[in-house]
Design an enzyme around this catalytic site. Structure first.
Site, mmCIF file in Angstrom:
data_model
loop_
_atom_site.group_PDB
_atom_site.id
_atom_site.type_symbol
_atom_site.label_atom_id
_atom_site.label_comp_id
_atom_site.label_asym_id
_atom_site.label_seq_id
_atom_site.Cartn_x
_atom_site.Cartn_y
_atom_site.Cartn_z
ATOM 1 N N LYS A 27 0.867 -1.183 0.000
ATOM 2 C CA LYS A 27 0.000 0.000 0.000
ATOM 3 C C LYS A 27 0.899 1.226 0.000
ATOM 4 O O LYS A 27 1.568 1.519 0.988
ATOM 5 C CB LYS A 27 -0.930 0.034 1.206
ATOM 6 C CG LYS A 27 -2.060 1.033 0.959
ATOM 7 C CD LYS A 27 -2.608 1.727 2.146
ATOM 8 C CE LYS A 27 -1.777 2.836 2.696
ATOM 9 N NZ LYS A 27 -1.736 4.082 1.881
ATOM 10 N N CYS A 31 13.611 11.103 5.776
ATOM 11 C CA CYS A 31 13.844 10.839 7.195
ATOM 12 C C CYS A 31 15.308 11.011 7.592
ATOM 13 O O CYS A 31 15.608 11.193 8.757
ATOM 14 C CB CYS A 31 13.299 9.475 7.587
ATOM 15 S SG CYS A 31 13.697 8.206 6.406
ATOM 16 N N GLU A 62 10.614 1.656 9.839
ATOM 17 C CA GLU A 62 11.567 2.727 9.507
ATOM 18 C C GLU A 62 10.810 4.026 9.701
ATOM 19 O O GLU A 62 9.914 4.344 8.925
ATOM 20 C CB GLU A 62 12.006 2.644 8.055
ATOM 21 C CG GLU A 62 12.664 1.338 7.677
ATOM 22 C CD GLU A 62 12.587 1.141 6.176
ATOM 23 O OE1 GLU A 62 12.701 0.001 5.726
ATOM 24 O OE2 GLU A 62 12.397 2.135 5.456
ATOM 25 N N GLY A 78 3.889 4.309 13.147
ATOM 26 C CA GLY A 78 4.723 3.132 13.430
ATOM 27 C C GLY A 78 4.372 2.512 14.778
ATOM 28 O O GLY A 78 4.319 1.287 14.917
ATOM 29 N N GLU A 84 10.488 16.137 14.193
ATOM 30 C CA GLU A 84 10.764 16.026 12.760
ATOM 31 C C GLU A 84 9.839 16.979 11.994
ATOM 32 O O GLU A 84 8.622 16.891 12.120
ATOM 33 C CB GLU A 84 10.521 14.584 12.295
ATOM 34 C CG GLU A 84 10.894 14.379 10.857
ATOM 35 C CD GLU A 84 10.777 12.926 10.425
ATOM 36 O OE1 GLU A 84 9.742 12.312 10.720
ATOM 37 O OE2 GLU A 84 11.716 12.420 9.789
ATOM 38 N N GLY A 121 7.353 5.285 7.585
ATOM 39 C CA GLY A 121 6.451 6.418 7.756
ATOM 40 C C GLY A 121 6.717 7.085 9.090
ATOM 41 O O GLY A 121 7.820 6.985 9.639
ATOM 42 N N SER A 122 5.689 7.721 9.619
ATOM 43 C CA SER A 122 5.865 8.500 10.844
ATOM 44 C C SER A 122 5.997 7.593 12.066
ATOM 45 O O SER A 122 5.480 6.476 12.091
ATOM 46 C CB SER A 122 4.669 9.433 11.026
ATOM 47 O OG SER A 122 3.492 8.663 11.147
ATOM 48 N N THR A 123 6.668 8.118 13.086
ATOM 49 C CA THR A 123 6.829 7.361 14.328
ATOM 50 C C THR A 123 5.464 7.108 14.971
ATOM 51 O O THR A 123 5.212 6.036 15.523
ATOM 52 C CB THR A 123 7.760 8.143 15.279
ATOM 53 O OG1 THR A 123 9.037 8.229 14.637
ATOM 54 C CG2 THR A 123 7.929 7.453 16.615
ATOM 55 N N GLU A 124 4.585 8.096 14.834
ATOM 56 C CA GLU A 124 3.244 7.976 15.412
ATOM 57 C C GLU A 124 2.492 6.756 14.835
ATOM 58 O O GLU A 124 1.983 5.914 15.581
ATOM 59 C CB GLU A 124 2.527 9.269 15.042
ATOM 60 C CG GLU A 124 1.236 9.538 15.677
ATOM 61 C CD GLU A 124 0.599 10.758 14.983
ATOM 62 O OE1 GLU A 124 1.245 11.412 14.131
ATOM 63 O OE2 GLU A 124 -0.570 11.000 15.297
HETATM 64 P P1 ADP Z 1 3.283 10.862 6.675
HETATM 65 O O1 ADP Z 1 3.012 11.684 7.903
HETATM 66 O O2 ADP Z 1 4.634 11.005 6.124
HETATM 67 O O3 ADP Z 1 2.200 10.892 5.647
HETATM 68 P P2 ADP Z 1 2.316 8.372 7.701
HETATM 69 O O4 ADP Z 1 3.005 7.579 8.736
HETATM 70 O O5 ADP Z 1 1.019 9.022 8.034
HETATM 71 O O6 ADP Z 1 3.395 9.399 7.216
HETATM 72 O O7 ADP Z 1 2.090 7.514 6.390
HETATM 73 C C1 ADP Z 1 2.980 6.559 5.881
HETATM 74 C C2 ADP Z 1 2.178 5.407 5.297
HETATM 75 O O8 ADP Z 1 1.417 4.814 6.338
HETATM 76 C C3 ADP Z 1 1.166 5.818 4.237
HETATM 77 O O9 ADP Z 1 1.104 4.798 3.245
HETATM 78 C C4 ADP Z 1 -0.126 5.882 5.010
HETATM 79 O O10 ADP Z 1 -1.269 5.696 4.216
HETATM 80 C C5 ADP Z 1 0.047 4.724 5.974
HETATM 81 N N1 ADP Z 1 -0.762 4.810 7.199
HETATM 82 C C6 ADP Z 1 -1.203 5.911 7.855
HETATM 83 N N2 ADP Z 1 -1.932 5.574 8.943
HETATM 84 C C7 ADP Z 1 -1.950 4.213 9.005
HETATM 85 C C8 ADP Z 1 -2.514 3.255 9.894
HETATM 86 N N3 ADP Z 1 -3.226 3.617 10.961
HETATM 87 N N4 ADP Z 1 -2.309 1.947 9.643
HETATM 88 C C9 ADP Z 1 -1.578 1.555 8.578
HETATM 89 N N5 ADP Z 1 -1.030 2.406 7.699
HETATM 90 C C10 ADP Z 1 -1.195 3.726 7.890
#
Ligand code: ADP
Length: 491
Positions: free
Chosen positions: A174, A283, A249, A232, A386, A227-230
Protein backbone atom coordinates in the site's frame (compact mmCIF):
# COMPACT_ATOMS: atom_id res chain seq x y z
CA UNK A 1 -9.96 11.75 -15.91
CA UNK A 2 -7.15 9.21 -15.61
CA UNK A 3 -7.92 6.32 -13.22
CA UNK A 4 -5.46 4.41 -11.07
CA UNK A 5 -6.62 0.94 -10.05
CA UNK A 6 -5.45 -1.72 -7.66
CA UNK A 7 -3.27 -4.48 -9.08
CA UNK A 8 -4.53 -7.77 -7.68
CA UNK A 9 -3.63 -11.20 -8.99
CA UNK A 10 -2.10 -9.68 -12.11
CA UNK A 11 -5.16 -7.63 -13.02
CA UNK A 12 -6.05 -3.96 -12.69
CA UNK A 13 -9.24 -3.80 -10.66
CA UNK A 14 -11.43 -1.05 -9.21
CA UNK A 15 -12.36 -1.11 -5.54
CA UNK A 16 -15.03 -3.52 -4.45
CA UNK A 17 -16.91 -0.50 -3.06
CA UNK A 18 -16.54 1.47 -6.30
CA UNK A 19 -15.08 4.48 -4.49
CA UNK A 20 -12.25 6.71 -5.64
CA UNK A 21 -10.22 9.58 -4.23
CA UNK A 22 -8.45 12.45 -5.97
CA UNK A 23 -4.74 12.55 -6.76
CA UNK A 24 -3.29 16.05 -7.06
CA UNK A 25 -0.30 17.42 -8.89
CA UNK A 26 1.52 19.28 -6.08
CA UNK A 27 3.11 21.66 -8.59
CA UNK A 28 -0.23 23.16 -9.59
CA UNK A 29 -2.71 21.89 -7.01
CA UNK A 30 -4.78 20.37 -9.84
CA UNK A 31 -6.34 16.93 -9.71
CA UNK A 32 -4.91 14.66 -12.41
CA UNK A 33 -6.32 11.24 -11.50
CA UNK A 34 -8.93 9.32 -9.57
CA UNK A 35 -7.51 6.54 -7.45
CA UNK A 36 -9.33 3.39 -6.35
CA UNK A 37 -9.92 3.68 -2.58
CA UNK A 38 -9.24 0.26 -1.10
CA UNK A 39 -10.78 -1.19 2.04
CA UNK A 40 -10.75 -4.50 3.95
CA UNK A 41 -12.35 -6.38 1.04
CA UNK A 42 -9.75 -5.24 -1.49
CA UNK A 43 -6.91 -5.93 0.92
CA UNK A 44 -8.28 -9.40 1.59
CA UNK A 45 -8.47 -10.15 -2.15
CA UNK A 46 -4.85 -8.98 -2.59
CA UNK A 47 -3.57 -11.01 0.38
CA UNK A 48 -5.35 -14.14 -0.84
CA UNK A 49 -3.86 -13.68 -4.31
CA UNK A 50 -0.41 -13.20 -2.78
CA UNK A 51 -0.84 -16.33 -0.67
CA UNK A 52 -1.91 -18.42 -3.68
CA UNK A 53 1.13 -17.19 -5.60
CA UNK A 54 3.38 -17.92 -2.63
CA UNK A 55 2.12 -21.45 -2.21
CA UNK A 56 1.87 -22.04 -5.95
CA UNK A 57 4.09 -20.84 -8.78
CA UNK A 58 6.48 -18.70 -6.73
CA UNK A 59 7.42 -21.56 -4.42
CA UNK A 60 8.48 -23.70 -7.40
CA UNK A 61 10.93 -21.17 -8.77
CA UNK A 62 14.58 -21.60 -7.79
CA UNK A 63 16.43 -18.73 -6.10
CA UNK A 64 18.59 -18.31 -9.22
CA UNK A 65 15.49 -18.04 -11.39
CA UNK A 66 13.99 -15.49 -8.98
CA UNK A 67 17.19 -13.53 -9.41
CA UNK A 68 16.85 -13.61 -13.20
CA UNK A 69 13.28 -12.30 -12.96
CA UNK A 70 14.31 -9.51 -10.59
CA UNK A 71 17.12 -8.59 -12.96
CA UNK A 72 14.56 -8.31 -15.71
CA UNK A 73 12.54 -5.88 -13.55
CA UNK A 74 15.71 -3.77 -13.19
CA UNK A 75 16.16 -3.77 -16.97
CA UNK A 76 12.57 -2.71 -17.55
CA UNK A 77 12.88 0.12 -15.01
CA UNK A 78 16.00 1.26 -16.83
CA UNK A 79 14.31 1.05 -20.22
CA UNK A 80 11.28 3.03 -18.96
CA UNK A 81 13.21 5.42 -16.74
CA UNK A 82 12.04 8.52 -18.60
CA UNK A 83 8.36 7.58 -18.33
CA UNK A 84 8.71 6.65 -14.64
CA UNK A 85 10.63 9.83 -13.80
CA UNK A 86 7.93 11.96 -15.44
CA UNK A 87 5.14 10.06 -13.63
CA UNK A 88 6.96 10.53 -10.33
CA UNK A 89 7.23 14.27 -10.92
CA UNK A 90 3.55 14.56 -11.79
CA UNK A 91 2.46 12.68 -8.69
CA UNK A 92 4.97 13.86 -6.08
CA UNK A 93 6.25 17.23 -7.34
CA UNK A 94 9.83 15.96 -7.07
CA UNK A 95 12.12 17.66 -9.60
CA UNK A 96 12.36 15.72 -12.85
CA UNK A 97 16.14 16.08 -12.92
CA UNK A 98 16.47 14.46 -9.48
CA UNK A 99 14.15 11.63 -10.51
CA UNK A 100 16.15 11.07 -13.69
CA UNK A 101 19.62 11.30 -12.23
CA UNK A 102 19.20 10.05 -8.67
CA UNK A 103 16.01 8.10 -7.94
CA UNK A 104 15.71 6.06 -11.13
CA UNK A 105 19.37 4.97 -11.32
CA UNK A 106 19.19 4.10 -7.62
CA UNK A 107 16.10 1.92 -8.22
CA UNK A 108 17.83 0.12 -11.08
CA UNK A 109 20.91 -0.54 -8.93
CA UNK A 110 18.74 -1.63 -6.05
CA UNK A 111 16.78 -4.20 -8.07
CA UNK A 112 20.03 -5.46 -9.62
CA UNK A 113 21.63 -5.87 -6.23
CA UNK A 114 18.74 -7.94 -4.87
CA UNK A 115 18.52 -9.89 -8.15
CA UNK A 116 22.11 -10.94 -7.50
CA UNK A 117 21.37 -11.53 -3.83
CA UNK A 118 18.45 -13.91 -4.45
CA UNK A 119 20.72 -16.99 -4.44
CA UNK A 120 23.28 -15.72 -1.92
CA UNK A 121 21.48 -16.43 1.35
CA UNK A 122 23.79 -18.57 3.51
CA UNK A 123 23.20 -20.21 6.82
CA UNK A 124 25.58 -22.02 9.16
CA UNK A 125 26.16 -25.71 9.62
CA UNK A 126 26.91 -25.79 13.34
CA UNK A 127 29.47 -27.79 15.34
CA UNK A 128 28.74 -31.15 13.83
CA UNK A 129 29.97 -34.26 15.57
CA UNK A 130 29.94 -37.94 14.63
CA UNK A 131 26.35 -39.11 14.39
CA UNK A 132 24.71 -35.68 14.50
CA UNK A 133 24.34 -33.12 11.74
CA UNK A 134 23.08 -29.65 12.61
CA UNK A 135 22.24 -26.93 10.14
CA UNK A 136 20.19 -23.79 9.92
CA UNK A 137 17.96 -22.71 7.03
CA UNK A 138 16.31 -19.42 6.23
CA UNK A 139 12.83 -19.77 4.80
CA UNK A 140 10.64 -17.08 3.23
CA UNK A 141 7.88 -15.73 5.45
CA UNK A 142 4.96 -15.85 3.03
CA UNK A 143 2.94 -12.71 2.26
CA UNK A 144 4.78 -9.52 3.21
CA UNK A 145 2.59 -6.46 3.79
CA UNK A 146 4.44 -3.29 2.80
CA UNK A 147 3.29 0.22 3.69
CA UNK A 148 5.24 3.07 2.13
CA UNK A 149 5.38 6.87 2.33
CA UNK A 150 5.17 9.54 -0.37
CA UNK A 151 8.60 11.15 -0.21
CA UNK A 152 10.44 8.83 -2.66
CA UNK A 153 7.58 6.67 -3.95
CA UNK A 154 9.41 4.49 -6.46
CA UNK A 155 12.51 4.13 -4.29
CA UNK A 156 10.41 3.27 -1.22
CA UNK A 157 8.35 0.71 -3.14
CA UNK A 158 11.57 -0.86 -4.48
CA UNK A 159 13.17 -0.87 -1.02
CA UNK A 160 10.32 -3.02 0.20
CA UNK A 161 9.47 -5.21 -2.78
CA UNK A 162 12.90 -6.20 -4.15
CA UNK A 163 14.43 -7.82 -1.02
CA UNK A 164 11.10 -9.42 -0.07
CA UNK A 165 10.90 -11.10 -3.49
CA UNK A 166 14.59 -12.00 -3.52
CA UNK A 167 14.06 -13.95 -0.30
CA UNK A 168 11.13 -15.82 -1.83
CA UNK A 169 8.10 -13.96 -0.46
CA UNK A 170 5.14 -12.42 -2.23
CA UNK A 171 4.01 -8.86 -1.52
CA UNK A 172 0.97 -6.69 -1.02
CA UNK A 173 2.01 -3.04 -1.01
CA UNK A 174 0.00 0.00 0.00
CA UNK A 175 1.70 3.14 -1.20
CA UNK A 176 0.87 6.46 0.42
CA UNK A 177 -2.42 7.92 -0.77
CA UNK A 178 -0.59 11.05 -2.02
CA UNK A 179 1.57 9.14 -4.55
CA UNK A 180 -0.04 6.00 -5.99
CA UNK A 181 1.05 6.33 -9.61
CA UNK A 182 4.56 4.90 -9.91
CA UNK A 183 3.92 1.94 -7.59
CA UNK A 184 1.13 0.90 -9.94
CA UNK A 185 3.50 1.25 -12.90
CA UNK A 186 6.15 -0.78 -11.04
CA UNK A 187 3.59 -3.52 -10.37
CA UNK A 188 2.89 -3.67 -14.12
CA UNK A 189 6.62 -3.88 -14.89
CA UNK A 190 6.93 -6.83 -12.51
CA UNK A 191 4.26 -8.66 -14.52
CA UNK A 192 5.91 -7.72 -17.77
CA UNK A 193 9.21 -9.04 -16.44
CA UNK A 194 7.55 -12.43 -16.03
CA UNK A 195 6.81 -12.54 -12.31
CA UNK A 196 3.79 -14.80 -11.83
CA UNK A 197 0.43 -13.12 -11.21
CA UNK A 198 -0.17 -12.38 -7.55
CA UNK A 199 3.51 -12.15 -6.60
CA UNK A 200 3.30 -8.33 -6.43
CA UNK A 201 -0.07 -6.81 -5.56
CA UNK A 202 -0.77 -3.11 -5.14
CA UNK A 203 -3.71 -1.83 -3.10
CA UNK A 204 -4.38 1.90 -2.94
CA UNK A 205 -6.23 3.77 -0.26
CA UNK A 206 -5.93 5.64 2.99
CA UNK A 207 -3.74 4.52 5.84
CA UNK A 208 -6.45 4.21 8.48
CA UNK A 209 -8.53 2.00 6.16
CA UNK A 210 -6.44 0.07 3.63
CA UNK A 211 -3.15 0.29 5.58
CA UNK A 212 -4.72 -0.77 8.85
CA UNK A 213 -6.56 -3.65 7.11
CA UNK A 214 -3.24 -4.93 5.77
CA UNK A 215 -1.67 -4.79 9.24
CA UNK A 216 -4.64 -6.62 10.78
CA UNK A 217 -4.89 -9.32 8.12
CA UNK A 218 -4.07 -12.68 9.74
CA UNK A 219 -2.50 -14.09 6.57
CA UNK A 220 0.05 -11.30 6.29
CA UNK A 221 3.23 -12.79 7.74
CA UNK A 222 5.12 -9.55 8.37
CA UNK A 223 4.56 -5.81 8.09
CA UNK A 224 7.30 -3.63 6.65
CA UNK A 225 6.48 -0.01 7.26
CA UNK A 226 8.14 3.29 6.47
CA UNK A 227 6.45 6.42 7.76
CA UNK A 228 5.86 8.50 10.84
CA UNK A 229 6.83 7.36 14.33
CA UNK A 230 3.24 7.98 15.41
CA UNK A 231 1.77 5.51 12.89
CA UNK A 232 4.72 3.13 13.43
CA UNK A 233 3.76 2.85 17.09
CA UNK A 234 0.15 1.97 16.17
CA UNK A 235 1.37 -0.66 13.73
CA UNK A 236 3.80 -2.09 16.28
CA UNK A 237 0.98 -2.36 18.82
CA UNK A 238 -1.30 -4.23 16.42
CA UNK A 239 1.54 -6.53 15.33
CA UNK A 240 2.42 -7.24 18.97
CA UNK A 241 -1.21 -8.16 19.63
CA UNK A 242 -1.00 -10.75 16.84
CA UNK A 243 2.62 -11.68 17.57
CA UNK A 244 3.36 -10.73 13.96
CA UNK A 245 6.90 -9.57 13.15
CA UNK A 246 7.40 -6.06 11.83
CA UNK A 247 10.06 -3.76 10.41
CA UNK A 248 9.66 -0.08 11.23
CA UNK A 249 11.57 2.73 9.51
CA UNK A 250 10.34 5.88 11.18
CA UNK A 251 11.31 9.48 11.66
CA UNK A 252 14.64 11.19 12.13
CA UNK A 253 16.09 14.39 13.48
CA UNK A 254 19.66 14.16 12.27
CA UNK A 255 22.40 16.47 13.38
CA UNK A 256 25.03 17.75 10.99
CA UNK A 257 28.11 18.71 13.01
CA UNK A 258 30.52 21.16 11.40
CA UNK A 259 33.85 21.25 13.24
CA UNK A 260 36.07 24.29 12.79
CA UNK A 261 38.78 22.19 11.10
CA UNK A 262 36.44 21.08 8.29
CA UNK A 263 36.54 22.26 4.69
CA UNK A 264 33.83 24.83 5.38
CA UNK A 265 32.67 25.36 1.80
CA UNK A 266 32.22 21.64 1.35
CA UNK A 267 30.50 21.35 4.74
CA UNK A 268 28.06 24.16 3.95
CA UNK A 269 27.16 22.65 0.58
CA UNK A 270 26.77 19.28 2.26
CA UNK A 271 24.65 20.73 5.06
CA UNK A 272 22.26 22.26 2.54
CA UNK A 273 22.03 19.01 0.63
CA UNK A 274 21.52 16.95 3.77
CA UNK A 275 18.98 19.44 5.11
CA UNK A 276 17.08 20.84 2.18
CA UNK A 277 17.26 18.42 -0.78
CA UNK A 278 13.82 17.05 -1.64
CA UNK A 279 12.54 19.99 0.45
CA UNK A 280 13.80 18.21 3.58
CA UNK A 281 11.08 15.62 3.03
CA UNK A 282 13.19 12.60 3.96
CA UNK A 283 13.84 10.84 7.19
CA UNK A 284 17.64 11.24 6.94
CA UNK A 285 17.25 15.02 6.66
CA UNK A 286 19.72 16.86 8.87
CA UNK A 287 17.56 19.71 10.08
CA UNK A 288 19.93 20.47 12.97
CA UNK A 289 23.18 22.11 11.93
CA UNK A 290 25.61 22.17 14.86
CA UNK A 291 28.52 24.52 14.25
CA UNK A 292 31.68 24.99 16.30
CA UNK A 293 31.46 28.45 17.85
CA UNK A 294 34.59 29.96 16.38
CA UNK A 295 33.36 29.42 12.81
CA UNK A 296 29.65 29.87 13.53
CA UNK A 297 29.32 33.40 12.12
CA UNK A 298 31.10 32.52 8.91
CA UNK A 299 29.18 29.25 8.42
CA UNK A 300 25.87 30.99 9.16
CA UNK A 301 26.59 33.65 6.54
CA UNK A 302 27.50 31.02 3.95
CA UNK A 303 24.41 28.97 4.77
CA UNK A 304 22.07 31.95 4.38
CA UNK A 305 23.73 32.98 1.16
CA UNK A 306 23.60 29.53 -0.40
CA UNK A 307 20.08 28.78 0.87
CA UNK A 308 18.92 31.92 -0.97
CA UNK A 309 20.44 30.59 -4.18
CA UNK A 310 18.33 27.40 -4.07
CA UNK A 311 15.87 27.66 -6.93
CA UNK A 312 12.31 26.73 -5.99
CA UNK A 313 9.90 26.27 -8.85
CA UNK A 314 8.35 24.16 -11.56
CA UNK A 315 9.64 20.61 -11.07
CA UNK A 316 10.01 19.99 -14.81
CA UNK A 317 12.44 22.88 -15.18
CA UNK A 318 15.99 21.43 -15.20
CA UNK A 319 17.17 24.51 -13.27
CA UNK A 320 14.84 23.76 -10.33
CA UNK A 321 16.47 22.49 -7.12
CA UNK A 322 13.26 22.17 -5.08
CA UNK A 323 9.72 21.65 -6.35
CA UNK A 324 6.59 21.94 -4.23
CA UNK A 325 5.90 20.18 -0.94
CA UNK A 326 3.65 17.14 -1.20
CA UNK A 327 0.31 18.72 -0.21
CA UNK A 328 -1.46 21.77 1.16
CA UNK A 329 -1.88 20.02 4.52
CA UNK A 330 1.87 19.41 4.68
CA UNK A 331 2.62 23.01 3.72
CA UNK A 332 0.48 24.12 6.65
CA UNK A 333 2.30 21.73 8.97
CA UNK A 334 5.70 23.08 7.90
CA UNK A 335 4.42 26.68 8.29
CA UNK A 336 3.28 25.89 11.81
CA UNK A 337 6.80 24.68 12.72
CA UNK A 338 8.23 27.93 11.40
CA UNK A 339 5.74 29.85 13.56
CA UNK A 340 6.70 27.76 16.58
CA UNK A 341 10.43 28.42 15.95
CA UNK A 342 9.76 32.18 15.88
CA UNK A 343 7.54 32.00 18.97
CA UNK A 344 10.19 30.08 20.92
CA UNK A 345 12.82 32.70 20.15
CA UNK A 346 14.82 31.26 17.23
CA UNK A 347 15.99 33.84 14.69
CA UNK A 348 14.47 33.46 11.22
CA UNK A 349 17.41 34.19 8.92
CA UNK A 350 15.87 33.45 5.53
CA UNK A 351 12.72 31.89 4.06
CA UNK A 352 9.87 31.01 6.39
CA UNK A 353 7.03 31.38 3.85
CA UNK A 354 6.04 30.42 0.31
CA UNK A 355 8.29 32.15 -2.26
CA UNK A 356 6.84 35.46 -3.50
CA UNK A 357 8.05 35.39 -7.09
CA UNK A 358 6.22 32.32 -8.41
CA UNK A 359 4.64 32.55 -11.87
CA UNK A 360 0.85 32.75 -11.99
CA UNK A 361 0.26 29.10 -13.02
CA UNK A 362 2.14 27.81 -9.95
CA UNK A 363 0.31 29.99 -7.42
CA UNK A 364 -1.93 27.10 -6.33
CA UNK A 365 1.02 24.71 -5.91
CA UNK A 366 2.49 23.90 -2.51
CA UNK A 367 5.83 25.76 -2.59
CA UNK A 368 7.86 26.85 0.41
CA UNK A 369 11.11 28.82 0.48
CA UNK A 370 14.23 27.16 1.93
CA UNK A 371 14.34 28.31 5.53
CA UNK A 372 17.26 28.83 7.90
CA UNK A 373 16.90 29.56 11.60
CA UNK A 374 19.75 30.80 13.82
CA UNK A 375 20.08 30.77 17.63
CA UNK A 376 18.21 27.47 17.92
CA UNK A 377 18.25 25.98 21.41
CA UNK A 378 17.96 22.21 21.91
CA UNK A 379 14.69 22.37 23.85
CA UNK A 380 12.80 24.16 21.05
CA UNK A 381 10.27 22.10 19.08
CA UNK A 382 12.11 22.81 15.81
CA UNK A 383 15.19 21.18 17.38
CA UNK A 384 13.39 18.11 18.71
CA UNK A 385 10.57 17.21 16.33
CA UNK A 386 10.76 16.03 12.76
CA UNK A 387 9.62 18.86 10.48
CA UNK A 388 9.96 17.00 7.17
CA UNK A 389 10.21 20.33 5.39
CA UNK A 390 12.81 22.72 3.95
CA UNK A 391 13.84 24.06 7.35
CA UNK A 392 17.24 23.91 9.04
CA UNK A 393 18.26 25.42 12.34
CA UNK A 394 21.76 26.42 13.51
CA UNK A 395 23.03 25.79 17.03
CA UNK A 396 26.61 26.53 18.06
CA UNK A 397 28.82 24.43 20.34
CA UNK A 398 32.23 24.80 21.99
CA UNK A 399 33.63 21.27 22.44
CA UNK A 400 33.45 17.92 20.72
CA UNK A 401 31.75 16.42 23.81
CA UNK A 402 29.09 19.11 23.68
CA UNK A 403 28.51 18.49 19.97
CA UNK A 404 28.06 14.75 20.55
CA UNK A 405 25.69 15.34 23.47
CA UNK A 406 23.60 17.71 21.34
CA UNK A 407 23.60 15.31 18.38
CA UNK A 408 22.51 12.36 20.53
CA UNK A 409 20.12 14.36 22.69
CA UNK A 410 16.93 13.70 20.70
CA UNK A 411 14.49 10.80 20.60
CA UNK A 412 15.56 9.78 17.11
CA UNK A 413 18.65 7.81 16.04
CA UNK A 414 18.37 7.33 12.29
CA UNK A 415 21.38 9.17 10.90
CA UNK A 416 24.08 11.69 11.71
CA UNK A 417 26.59 13.69 9.71
CA UNK A 418 29.84 15.43 10.58
CA UNK A 419 32.63 17.33 8.90
CA UNK A 420 36.25 17.36 10.02
CA UNK A 421 39.77 16.86 8.69
CA UNK A 422 41.06 15.29 11.90
CA UNK A 423 41.48 11.53 11.31
CA UNK A 424 41.35 10.60 15.01
CA UNK A 425 38.20 12.59 15.44
CA UNK A 426 36.59 10.81 12.48
CA UNK A 427 36.63 7.48 14.29
CA UNK A 428 36.04 8.89 17.77
CA UNK A 429 32.91 10.82 16.77
CA UNK A 430 31.59 8.12 14.38
CA UNK A 431 31.72 5.70 17.28
CA UNK A 432 30.12 8.12 19.78
CA UNK A 433 27.13 9.03 17.62
CA UNK A 434 24.04 7.03 18.51
CA UNK A 435 22.71 6.60 14.97
CA UNK A 436 22.16 3.73 12.55
CA UNK A 437 23.88 5.59 9.71
CA UNK A 438 26.78 8.03 9.92
CA UNK A 439 28.07 10.15 7.05
CA UNK A 440 31.51 11.74 7.44
CA UNK A 441 32.43 14.62 5.15
CA UNK A 442 29.54 13.85 2.85
CA UNK A 443 25.79 14.34 2.61
CA UNK A 444 23.35 11.44 2.32
CA UNK A 445 24.40 9.09 -0.43
CA UNK A 446 23.44 5.49 -0.03
CA UNK A 447 24.23 2.36 -2.00
CA UNK A 448 22.24 -0.88 -1.91
CA UNK A 449 25.27 -2.93 -0.79
CA UNK A 450 25.74 -1.09 2.51
CA UNK A 451 23.59 -2.14 5.46
CA UNK A 452 22.20 0.32 8.01
CA UNK A 453 20.42 -0.12 11.30
CA UNK A 454 17.51 1.62 12.97
CA UNK A 455 17.70 2.97 16.51
CA UNK A 456 15.67 4.71 19.20
CA UNK A 457 12.37 6.18 17.96
CA UNK A 458 13.63 5.88 14.38
CA UNK A 459 12.59 2.29 14.13
CA UNK A 460 13.43 -1.31 14.46
CA UNK A 461 15.25 -3.65 12.07
CA UNK A 462 17.94 -3.34 9.44
CA UNK A 463 17.99 -2.09 5.92
CA UNK A 464 19.97 -2.47 2.70
CA UNK A 465 22.72 -4.96 1.97
CA UNK A 466 22.49 -8.72 2.30
CA UNK A 467 21.40 -8.03 5.89
CA UNK A 468 18.02 -6.71 4.65
CA UNK A 469 17.26 -10.11 3.14
CA UNK A 470 17.13 -11.48 6.65
CA UNK A 471 14.17 -9.20 7.39
CA UNK A 472 12.21 -11.29 4.95
CA UNK A 473 13.10 -14.75 6.19
CA UNK A 474 12.52 -16.95 9.21
CA UNK A 475 15.26 -19.06 10.65
CA UNK A 476 14.99 -22.78 11.33
CA UNK A 477 17.56 -24.96 13.11
CA UNK A 478 17.54 -28.61 12.07
CA UNK A 479 19.16 -31.43 14.13
CA UNK A 480 19.63 -34.75 12.34
CA UNK A 481 20.76 -37.79 14.31
CA UNK A 482 22.22 -40.55 12.12
CA UNK A 483 23.98 -42.50 14.89
CA UNK A 484 21.10 -44.88 15.62
CA UNK A 485 21.36 -43.97 19.33
CA UNK A 486 19.72 -41.34 21.50
CA UNK A 487 20.71 -39.74 24.79
CA UNK A 488 20.35 -42.46 27.46
CA UNK A 489 17.48 -41.41 29.72
CA UNK A 490 15.16 -44.40 30.19
CA UNK A 491 17.87 -47.00 29.70
P1 ADP B 1 3.28 10.86 6.68
O1 ADP B 1 3.01 11.68 7.90
O2 ADP B 1 4.63 11.00 6.12
O3 ADP B 1 2.20 10.89 5.65
P2 ADP B 1 2.32 8.37 7.70
O4 ADP B 1 3.00 7.58 8.74
O5 ADP B 1 1.02 9.02 8.03
O6 ADP B 1 3.39 9.40 7.22
O7 ADP B 1 2.09 7.51 6.39
C1 ADP B 1 2.98 6.56 5.88
C2 ADP B 1 2.18 5.41 5.30
O8 ADP B 1 1.42 4.81 6.34
C3 ADP B 1 1.17 5.82 4.24
O9 ADP B 1 1.10 4.80 3.24
C4 ADP B 1 -0.13 5.88 5.01
O10 ADP B 1 -1.27 5.70 4.22
C5 ADP B 1 0.05 4.72 5.97
N1 ADP B 1 -0.76 4.81 7.20
C6 ADP B 1 -1.20 5.91 7.86
N2 ADP B 1 -1.93 5.57 8.94
C7 ADP B 1 -1.95 4.21 9.01
C8 ADP B 1 -2.51 3.26 9.89
N3 ADP B 1 -3.23 3.62 10.96
N4 ADP B 1 -2.31 1.95 9.64
C9 ADP B 1 -1.58 1.56 8.58
N5 ADP B 1 -1.03 2.41 7.70
C10 ADP B 1 -1.19 3.73 7.89
Amino acid sequence: MRRIYHLIDGREVPSHSGSYFASENPATGEQFAEVAAGDETDVDAAVKAALRAFQGPWSKITPAERGRLLYRVAELIEARAEELAAAETLDSGKPLAANRHIDLPFCVDFWRFYAGAADKLRTPVVANEPGVHRYAVREPLGVVGAIAPWNFPLVMASLKIAPALAAGNTVVIKMAEQTPLTTSLLGQLCLEAGLPEGVVNVVHGFGERAGAALVRHPQVAKICFTGSTEVGRLIGQECARQVKPFLLELGGKAANIIFADADLDLAVNGALQAGLANNGQFCLAASRVLVEERVADRVTELLIDKARSIRVGEPHDPATHCGPLISRAHLERVSSYVASGCAEGAELLTGGAPPRDLPERLRRGFYFAPTVFGRVRPQMRIAREEIFGPVIGITSFRTEEEAIALANGVDYGLSAYFWTKDADRVHRVASALDAGLVFVNMPQYMVPQMPAGLRKSSGWGQNFGLEALENYTKLKGVYVNYSGKIFPWLT
